[in-house]
Design a protein around this motif. Structure first.
Motif, PDB file in Angstrom:
ATOM      1  N   VAL A   1       0.860  -1.192   0.000  1.00 33.57           N
ATOM      2  CA  VAL A   1       0.000   0.000   0.000  1.00 33.57           C
ATOM      3  C   VAL A   1       0.893   1.238   0.000  1.00 33.57           C
ATOM      4  N   ASP A   2       0.299   2.386  -0.320  1.00 34.21           N
ATOM      5  CA  ASP A   2       1.044   3.644  -0.203  1.00 34.21           C
ATOM      6  C   ASP A   2       0.749   4.266   1.160  1.00 34.21           C
ATOM      7  N   ILE A   3       1.795   4.775   1.805  1.00 39.34           N
ATOM      8  CA  ILE A   3       1.592   5.493   3.064  1.00 39.34           C
ATOM      9  C   ILE A   3       1.472   6.974   2.710  1.00 39.34           C
ATOM     10  N   LEU A   4       0.273   7.524   2.869  1.00 37.24           N
ATOM     11  CA  LEU A   4       0.030   8.900   2.398  1.00 37.24           C
ATOM     12  C   LEU A   4       0.508   9.934   3.399  1.00 37.24           C
ATOM     13  N   CYS A   5       0.257   9.697   4.689  1.00 35.22           N
ATOM     14  CA  CYS A   5       0.779  10.636   5.692  1.00 35.22           C
ATOM     15  C   CYS A   5       0.712  10.025   7.080  1.00 35.22           C
ATOM     16  N   ARG A   6       1.563  10.558   7.940  1.00 37.25           N
ATOM     17  CA  ARG A   6       1.519  10.206   9.362  1.00 37.25           C
ATOM     18  C   ARG A   6       0.452  11.075   9.999  1.00 37.25           C
ATOM     19  N   LEU A   7      -0.208  10.547  11.025  1.00 38.89           N
ATOM     20  CA  LEU A   7      -1.365  11.284  11.540  1.00 38.89           C
ATOM     21  C   LEU A   7      -1.158  11.889  12.929  1.00 38.89           C
ATOM     22  N   GLY A   8      -0.014  11.634  13.533  1.00 36.92           N
ATOM     23  CA  GLY A   8       0.292  12.329  14.783  1.00 36.92           C
ATOM     24  C   GLY A   8      -0.414  11.783  16.015  1.00 36.92           C
ATOM     25  N   PHE A   9      -1.018  10.592  15.933  1.00 30.29           N
ATOM     26  CA  PHE A   9      -1.550   9.952  17.150  1.00 30.29           C
ATOM     27  C   PHE A   9      -1.206   8.459  17.110  1.00 30.29           C
ATOM     28  N   GLY A  10      -1.480   7.758  18.218  1.00 26.93           N
ATOM     29  CA  GLY A  10      -1.163   6.323  18.272  1.00 26.93           C
ATOM     30  C   GLY A  10       0.335   6.062  18.304  1.00 26.93           C
ATOM     31  N   GLY A  11       1.092   7.032  18.786  1.00 28.58           N
ATOM     32  CA  GLY A  11       2.550   6.884  18.825  1.00 28.58           C
ATOM     33  C   GLY A  11       2.990   5.764  19.772  1.00 28.58           C
ATOM     34  N   CYS A  12       3.898   4.925  19.330  1.00 26.60           N
ATOM     35  CA  CYS A  12       4.448   3.859  20.160  1.00 26.60           C
ATOM     36  C   CYS A  12       5.705   3.324  19.481  1.00 26.60           C
ATOM     37  N   ARG A  13       6.373   2.384  20.131  1.00 25.67           N
ATOM     38  CA  ARG A  13       7.564   1.795  19.512  1.00 25.67           C
ATOM     39  C   ARG A  13       7.543   0.285  19.734  1.00 25.67           C
ATOM     40  N   LEU A  14       8.230  -0.434  18.858  1.00 19.89           N
ATOM     41  CA  LEU A  14       8.382  -1.875  19.060  1.00 19.89           C
ATOM     42  C   LEU A  14       9.775  -2.077  19.618  1.00 19.89           C
ATOM     43  N   SER A  15       9.829  -2.680  20.801  1.00 25.10           N
ATOM     44  CA  SER A  15      11.119  -2.803  21.476  1.00 25.10           C
ATOM     45  C   SER A  15      11.369  -4.212  21.980  1.00 25.10           C
ATOM     46  N   LEU A  16      12.638  -4.507  22.154  1.00 24.32           N
ATOM     47  CA  LEU A  16      13.049  -5.749  22.816  1.00 24.32           C
ATOM     48  C   LEU A  16      13.182  -5.460  24.295  1.00 24.32           C
ATOM     49  N   ALA A  17      12.676  -6.370  25.134  1.00 30.37           N
ATOM     50  CA  ALA A  17      12.797  -6.182  26.580  1.00 30.37           C
ATOM     51  C   ALA A  17      13.197  -7.506  27.220  1.00 30.37           C
ATOM     52  N   ILE A  18      13.982  -7.387  28.262  1.00 28.79           N
ATOM     53  CA  ILE A  18      14.492  -8.601  28.941  1.00 28.79           C
ATOM     54  C   ILE A  18      14.198  -8.495  30.445  1.00 28.79           C
ATOM     55  N   PRO A  19      14.249  -9.614  31.173  1.00 34.00           N
ATOM     56  CA  PRO A  19      13.979  -9.543  32.608  1.00 34.00           C
ATOM     57  C   PRO A  19      14.969  -8.626  33.323  1.00 34.00           C
ATOM     58  N   LYS A  20      14.432  -7.846  34.250  1.00 40.27           N
ATOM     59  CA  LYS A  20      15.239  -6.936  35.058  1.00 40.27           C
ATOM     60  C   LYS A  20      16.318  -7.751  35.785  1.00 40.27           C
ATOM     61  N   GLY A  21      17.501  -7.210  35.874  1.00 45.44           N
ATOM     62  CA  GLY A  21      18.555  -7.912  36.612  1.00 45.44           C
ATOM     63  C   GLY A  21      19.502  -8.691  35.716  1.00 45.44           C
ATOM     64  N   GLU A  22      19.088  -8.954  34.469  1.00 49.49           N
ATOM     65  CA  GLU A  22      19.983  -9.646  33.527  1.00 49.49           C
ATOM     66  C   GLU A  22      21.122  -8.694  33.136  1.00 49.49           C
ATOM     67  N   ALA A  23      22.330  -9.239  32.997  1.00 49.20           N
ATOM     68  CA  ALA A  23      23.441  -8.383  32.545  1.00 49.20           C
ATOM     69  C   ALA A  23      23.341  -8.264  31.027  1.00 49.20           C
ATOM     70  N   TYR A  24      23.037  -7.078  30.532  1.00 45.68           N
ATOM     71  CA  TYR A  24      22.830  -6.881  29.091  1.00 45.68           C
ATOM     72  C   TYR A  24      24.061  -6.233  28.475  1.00 45.68           C
ATOM     73  N   ASP A  25      24.583  -6.838  27.411  1.00 47.71           N
ATOM     74  CA  ASP A  25      25.814  -6.319  26.808  1.00 47.71           C
ATOM     75  C   ASP A  25      25.629  -6.008  25.324  1.00 47.71           C
ATOM     76  N   GLY A  26      24.395  -5.689  24.925  1.00 46.46           N
ATOM     77  CA  GLY A  26      24.138  -5.390  23.512  1.00 46.46           C
ATOM     78  C   GLY A  26      23.331  -6.499  22.850  1.00 46.46           C
ATOM     79  N   PRO A  27      22.916  -6.271  21.580  1.00 44.88           N
ATOM     80  CA  PRO A  27      22.011  -7.202  20.899  1.00 44.88           C
ATOM     81  C   PRO A  27      22.502  -8.659  20.853  1.00 44.88           C
ATOM     82  N   SER A  28      23.810  -8.884  20.949  1.00 41.41           N
ATOM     83  CA  SER A  28      24.290 -10.277  20.901  1.00 41.41           C
ATOM     84  C   SER A  28      23.801 -11.081  22.113  1.00 41.41           C
ATOM     85  N   TRP A  29      23.278 -10.380  23.137  1.00 45.12           N
ATOM     86  CA  TRP A  29      22.670 -11.059  24.304  1.00 45.12           C
ATOM     87  C   TRP A  29      21.599 -12.049  23.833  1.00 45.12           C
ATOM     88  N   PHE A  30      20.913 -11.717  22.723  1.00 41.68           N
ATOM     89  CA  PHE A  30      19.780 -12.524  22.268  1.00 41.68           C
ATOM     90  C   PHE A  30      20.216 -13.810  21.538  1.00 41.68           C
TER      91      PHE A  30
END
Ligand code: PRT
Ligand code: ZN
Length: 283
Positions: free
Chosen positions: A79-108
């Protein structure tokens, strides 16, 4: 007449309808009907689940759709994306359990990730050359690590409070999203004409969002400084006042800057400052 697909209920429904209303397009709310024809514009609304909107538009059942960019990307809809509408803002993110030692994407590497967005995640992992297992689940993704379904999650984040409540920490933002207006490809002349009118109205609405109109009396001696403080669309409008040492100054500013600007203007002698909402800006 064209058809626009709108989420029937959920996060984007209300704002989609209020956007249409604000540009003079009234349609009945989805509670009453699945299809609702506007009496004020050659458009009819088709109410659907957001997951179905990209395909319904790419397949031609609807000419337009309002949907999250995340859904368009995930479904790879043509489809063609005609314009952004300025609502429904969010992001898709990776999340891990708190307390894990995270050293960058290679953690996965060698770990499993629960998500409802396997395609966007798959592309990201491939790009980063990460070998992780994707567990597709359609709801309550955030509980996956706690119940042992996966080591981590890839999900929509907005305020971040759902992650915190589930003992998770956001470690990588992969995709930024907001509601967008999408269109079927290969539109005919009549459809294009209606859509041009619609886009013109939407632009005047989105441009005016978060703007305030300022009107004040100012000693003429402070005019140059005031113009520096108020960078308007072209330049502020200056009108004479009966008293020759004073003028009236009008300008449009971002609402976020209002109190800073007002303080600066007061400091150079502005008086009787009027602050008004801006309904539309036609550029
Ligand atoms: O029934 P239907 O299939 O139509 O709706 P749905 O349940 O699939 O989607 P819905 O209504 O939840 O979301 C529709 C669209 O809104 C999404 O595709 C996004 O583009 C956008 N959006 C914006 C969001 C959020 N913000 C959001 N916060 N979609 C979902 N969330 C959820 C997220 O999944 C998580 O559970 O909210 C939670 C996180 O929020 P925070 O604020 O705690 O971080
Ligand atoms: Zn959905």
């Amino acid at each position: 007449m064209i058809r626009i697909a709108i989420q029937s209920k959920g996060r984007l429904n209300e704002e989609s309808l209020s956007l249409l209303q604000s540009i003079g397009i009234e349609v009945d709310a989805p509670k009453r009907k699945l299809l609702s024809r506007s009496q004020t514009f050659p458009i009819e609304a088709l109410y659907l689940r957001d997951d179905d909107i990209p395909q319904v538009v790419s397949g031609g059942t609807a000419t337009l759709g309002i949907v999250g960019l995340n859904e368009v990307e995930e479904r790879g809809a043509d489809v063609d994306i005609l314009c952004r509408l300025g609502f429904g803002g969010c992001r898709l993110s990776l999340a891990i359990p708190k307390g894990e030692a995270y050293d960058g994407p290679s953690w996965f590497n060698g770990r499993s990730i629960a998500t409802s967005y396997p395609n966007i995640l798959g592309k990201y992992l491939k790009n980063k050359d990460i070998d992780a297992k994707i567990e597709v689940i359609t709801g309550s993704v955030e509980i996956a690590p706690a119940v042992g379904i996966a080591d981590a999650i890839f999900d929509i984040v907005s305020s971040g409070s759902t992650l915190v409540a589930n003992g998770l920490v956001e470690v990588e933002t992969v995709f930024e999203s907001e509601a967008v207006l999408i269109a079927r490809k290969d539109l005919n002349g009549e459809e294009r004409e209606i859509i041009d009118d619609l886009l013109f109205r939407i632009e005047s609405e989105t441009v005016s969002r978060g703007k305030k109109y300022l009107l004040m009396n100012l000693p003429k001696a402070s005019l140059e400084e005031a113009i520096r403080i108020l960078p308007a669309m072209r330049s502020p409008t200056v009108m004479p006042l009966a008293s020759s040492d004073w003028c009236s100054l009008h300008s449009v500013i971002d609402a976020a800057d209002l109190w800073t600007k007002v303080r600066q203007l007061k400091a150079i002698g502005a008086e009787g400052i009027l602050v008004m909402d801006v309904d539309k800006i036609i550029l």
